[in-house]
Design an enzyme around this catalytic site. Structure first.
Site, PDB file in Angstrom:
ATOM      1  N   TYR A   1      23.950 -26.085 -59.239  1.00 56.85           N
ATOM      2  CA  TYR A   1      23.443 -26.568 -60.530  1.00 56.85           C
ATOM      3  C   TYR A   1      23.088 -28.056 -60.493  1.00 56.85           C
ATOM      4  O   TYR A   1      22.219 -28.503 -61.255  1.00 56.85           O
ATOM      5  CB  TYR A   1      24.414 -26.201 -61.672  1.00 56.85           C
TER       6      TYR A   1
ATOM      7  N   HIS B   1      20.897 -18.535 -72.437  1.00 56.87           N
ATOM      8  CA  HIS B   1      21.615 -18.561 -71.158  1.00 56.87           C
ATOM      9  C   HIS B   1      22.211 -19.930 -70.844  1.00 56.87           C
ATOM     10  O   HIS B   1      22.555 -20.215 -69.700  1.00 56.87           O
ATOM     11  CB  HIS B   1      20.687 -18.107 -70.018  1.00 56.87           C
TER      12      HIS B   1
ATOM     13  N   GLN C   1      15.374 -17.995 -72.231  1.00 57.07           N
ATOM     14  CA  GLN C   1      16.394 -17.699 -71.212  1.00 57.07           C
ATOM     15  C   GLN C   1      16.522 -18.895 -70.274  1.00 57.07           C
ATOM     16  O   GLN C   1      17.400 -18.917 -69.421  1.00 57.07           O
ATOM     17  CB  GLN C   1      15.985 -16.472 -70.391  1.00 57.07           C
ATOM     18  N   ASN C   2      15.621 -19.844 -70.395  1.00 55.83           N
ATOM     19  CA  ASN C   2      15.593 -20.961 -69.455  1.00 55.83           C
ATOM     20  C   ASN C   2      16.663 -21.986 -69.799  1.00 55.83           C
ATOM     21  O   ASN C   2      16.945 -22.237 -70.972  1.00 55.83           O
ATOM     22  CB  ASN C   2      14.214 -21.621 -69.452  1.00 55.83           C
TER      23      ASN C   2
ATOM     24  N   CYS D   1      34.270 -27.140 -70.829  1.00 51.92           N
ATOM     25  CA  CYS D   1      35.563 -26.927 -70.167  1.00 51.92           C
ATOM     26  C   CYS D   1      35.638 -25.514 -69.588  1.00 51.92           C
ATOM     27  O   CYS D   1      35.271 -24.547 -70.249  1.00 51.92           O
ATOM     28  CB  CYS D   1      36.673 -27.133 -71.191  1.00 51.92           C
TER      29      CYS D   1
HETATM   30  N1  APR Z   1       3.088 -17.914 -66.226  1.00 52.49           N
HETATM   31  C1  APR Z   1       3.726 -16.879 -66.787  1.00 52.49           C
HETATM   32  N2  APR Z   1       4.561 -16.070 -66.123  1.00 52.49           N
HETATM   33  C2  APR Z   1       4.773 -16.312 -64.823  1.00 52.49           C
HETATM   34  C3  APR Z   1       4.145 -17.384 -64.148  1.00 52.49           C
HETATM   35  C4  APR Z   1       3.261 -18.201 -64.903  1.00 52.49           C
HETATM   36  N3  APR Z   1       2.601 -19.238 -64.366  1.00 52.49           N
HETATM   37  N4  APR Z   1       4.537 -17.374 -62.857  1.00 52.49           N
HETATM   38  C5  APR Z   1       5.392 -16.344 -62.739  1.00 52.49           C
HETATM   39  N5  APR Z   1       5.535 -15.687 -63.912  1.00 52.49           N
HETATM   40  C6  APR Z   1       6.353 -14.515 -64.239  1.00 52.49           C
HETATM   41  C7  APR Z   1       6.573 -13.546 -63.104  1.00 52.49           C
HETATM   42  O1  APR Z   1       5.485 -12.621 -63.057  1.00 52.49           O
HETATM   43  C8  APR Z   1       7.881 -12.882 -63.511  1.00 52.49           C
HETATM   44  O2  APR Z   1       7.642 -11.740 -64.292  1.00 52.49           O
HETATM   45  O3  APR Z   1       7.645 -14.966 -64.580  1.00 52.49           O
HETATM   46  C9  APR Z   1       8.593 -13.928 -64.354  1.00 52.49           C
HETATM   47  C10 APR Z   1       9.808 -14.536 -63.737  1.00 52.49           C
HETATM   48  O4  APR Z   1      10.792 -13.540 -63.597  1.00 52.49           O
HETATM   49  P1  APR Z   1      12.259 -13.878 -63.079  1.00 52.49           P
HETATM   50  O5  APR Z   1      12.190 -14.689 -61.846  1.00 52.49           O
HETATM   51  O6  APR Z   1      12.987 -12.591 -63.015  1.00 52.49           O
HETATM   52  O7  APR Z   1      12.850 -14.834 -64.222  1.00 52.49           O
HETATM   53  P2  APR Z   1      13.453 -14.446 -65.643  1.00 52.49           P
HETATM   54  O8  APR Z   1      12.861 -13.172 -66.131  1.00 52.49           O
HETATM   55  O9  APR Z   1      13.351 -15.635 -66.506  1.00 52.49           O
HETATM   56  O10 APR Z   1      14.969 -14.185 -65.291  1.00 52.49           O
HETATM   57  C11 APR Z   1      15.859 -13.838 -66.329  1.00 52.49           C
HETATM   58  O11 APR Z   1      17.686 -13.919 -64.799  1.00 52.49           O
HETATM   59  O12 APR Z   1      18.633 -14.966 -62.970  1.00 52.49           O
HETATM   60  C12 APR Z   1      18.678 -14.833 -64.338  1.00 52.49           C
HETATM   61  O13 APR Z   1      19.660 -16.196 -65.941  1.00 52.49           O
HETATM   62  C13 APR Z   1      18.531 -16.120 -65.107  1.00 52.49           C
HETATM   63  O14 APR Z   1      17.420 -16.527 -67.224  1.00 52.49           O
HETATM   64  C14 APR Z   1      17.295 -15.899 -65.947  1.00 52.49           C
HETATM   65  C15 APR Z   1      17.224 -14.394 -66.062  1.00 52.49           C
END
Ligand code: APR
Length: 244
Positions: free
Chosen positions: A61, A114, A96-97, A122
Site C-alpha cells: 500500500y 473499498h 471501488q477505487n 487502528c
Molecule cells: N476506461 C474504462 N474502463 C477501462 C479502461 C479505460 N481506459 N481501461 C480498462 N478498463 C476496464 C477493464 O476493461 C476492466 O473491465 O476496467 C476494468 C478493470 O477491472 P478490474 O481490474 O477487475 O478492476 P475493478 O473492477 O475496479 O476491481 C474491483 O477488485 O481487487 C479488487 O478491491 C479491488 O476495487 C477493486 C475490485
C-alpha cells in the site's frame, strides 16, 4: 456514438472501478499487466495477510500511495464532476477505487466503498475514526501506533471484509432512475450486483469501458471505449422544469 440522456427528474447513481483511473496511469487489477498479475491477493489484501505479514501489506500500500500521488485526474473524472455540478443532489458517486482522483477532479457527493489510500485506521477496530495518512513506510518500525496500542493498518477493505456504508449505498440505488457503471470488470461482489438491484427497481443501466464486463447482460446500454475518451460530452442533461 449515442449520448446518454439524463431527464429532468432522473436521479443518477454512478459506480466506478479501476478502469476510470487507468488513463491517469494507475494500473487496473485484472489486466494481463495489472496489479493482481504481480501480487497475490492472499499476500497483500486479506486479514490473514495483515496478521501474518503487516510489513508486506504496508509495502504494497505504500507503493500504491506513491503511485497515487503522482497521478492526476483524467477527462473521465472531470466529466463526472461536471455531471454532479449539473445535477446537484440528483447525483451520487460510489467508487471501488481507493485513489482520490474523483475528489481532486471536484466530486463531492461520493463514497469510497473499498476504503481510501490516504487514510489509516487502528488494526484493533478500537472505535477511533480513520486518520489522514499519506506516509510511505519503508519499514514496520515507522508505522505509528493508535493511542490504544494497536498498529495502524491501511484504511482499505481487504478481501473477506465488509465494504463500507452498504446501507447508504442501497438507499441511493433505490432512489436512482439511471445507473452509470464505469471501468469495472464486474467480478467483485457486492459491487457487481448493484446493476441487478438497479434493474429490479426499473432503472436504466449504462456501462462505459473498452470491453464488456462479466455482468454485461444486465446493462440497457453499453458505451464502448476508454472512459477518458468517450465521457467528455457524453451526457445530455435535460433542464429541470421550474415549479409554478
Ligand atoms: N476506461 C474504462 N474502463 C477501462 C479502461 C479505460 N481506459 N481501461 C480498462 N478498463 C476496464 C477493464 O476493461 C476492466 O473491465 O476496467 C476494468 C478493470 O477491472 P478490474 O481490474 O477487475 O478492476 P475493478 O473492477 O475496479 O476491481 C474491483 O477488485 O481487487 C479488487 O478491491 C479491488 O476495487 C477493486 C475490485
Amino acid at each position: 456514438m449515442s449520448r446518454v440522456e439524463i431527464g429532468a427528474h432522473d436521479r443518477v447513481f454512478v459506480l466506478t472501478g479501476a478502469g476510470i483511473s487507468a488513463e491517469s496511469g494507475l494500473p487496473t487489477f485484472r489486466a494481463e499487466d495489472g496489479l493482481w498479475a504481480g501480487y497475490r491477493v492472499e499476500d497483500v489484501c486479506t486479514p490473514e495477510a495483515w496478521r501474518r505479514d503487516p510489513a508486506g501489506v504496508w509495502a504494497f500500500y505504500s507503493a500504491r500511495r506513491a503511485a497515487g500521488m503522482k497521478a492526476e485526474p483524467n477527462p473521465a473524472h472531470i466529466a463526472l464532476a461536471e455531471l454532479e455540478a449539473g445535477l446537484g443532489d440528483r447525483f451520487f458517486l460510489c467508487t471501488q477505487n481507493v485513489d482520490d482522483l474523483h475528489e481532486r477532479a471536484g466530486s463531492t457527493r461520493l463514497l469510497h466503498m473499498h476504503g481510501e489510500l490516504g487514510k489509516s485506521r487502528c488494526e484493533r477496530e478500537c472505535g477511533r475514526a480513520p486518520v489522514e495518512d499519506h506516509a510511505i513506510y519503508a519499514s514496520l518500525d515507522q508505522v505509528p501506533r493508535c493511542p490504544c496500542g494497536g498498529r495502524l493498518r491501511p484504511h482499505i477493505v481487504f478481501f473477506g471484509e465488509m465494504p463500507l456504508e452498504m446501507g447508504r449505498i442501497q438507499s441511493e440505488i433505490d432512489k436512482a432512475t439511471v445507473m452509470l457503471v464505469v471501468g469495472t470488470s464486474g467480478s467483485v461482489y457486492p459491487a457487481a450486483s448493484f446493476v441487478h438491484w438497479a434493474r429490479q427497481n426499473g432503472a436504466r443501466t449504462v456501462y462505459i469501458g473498452p470491453e464488456a464486463p462479466l455482468n454485461a447482460s444486465a446493462f440497457t446500454q453499453i458505451v464502448e471505449g476508454k472512459a477518458g475518451q468517450v465521457m467528455p460530452g457524453l451526457f445530455q442533461i435535460e433542464a429541470a422544469i421550474p415549479a409554478l
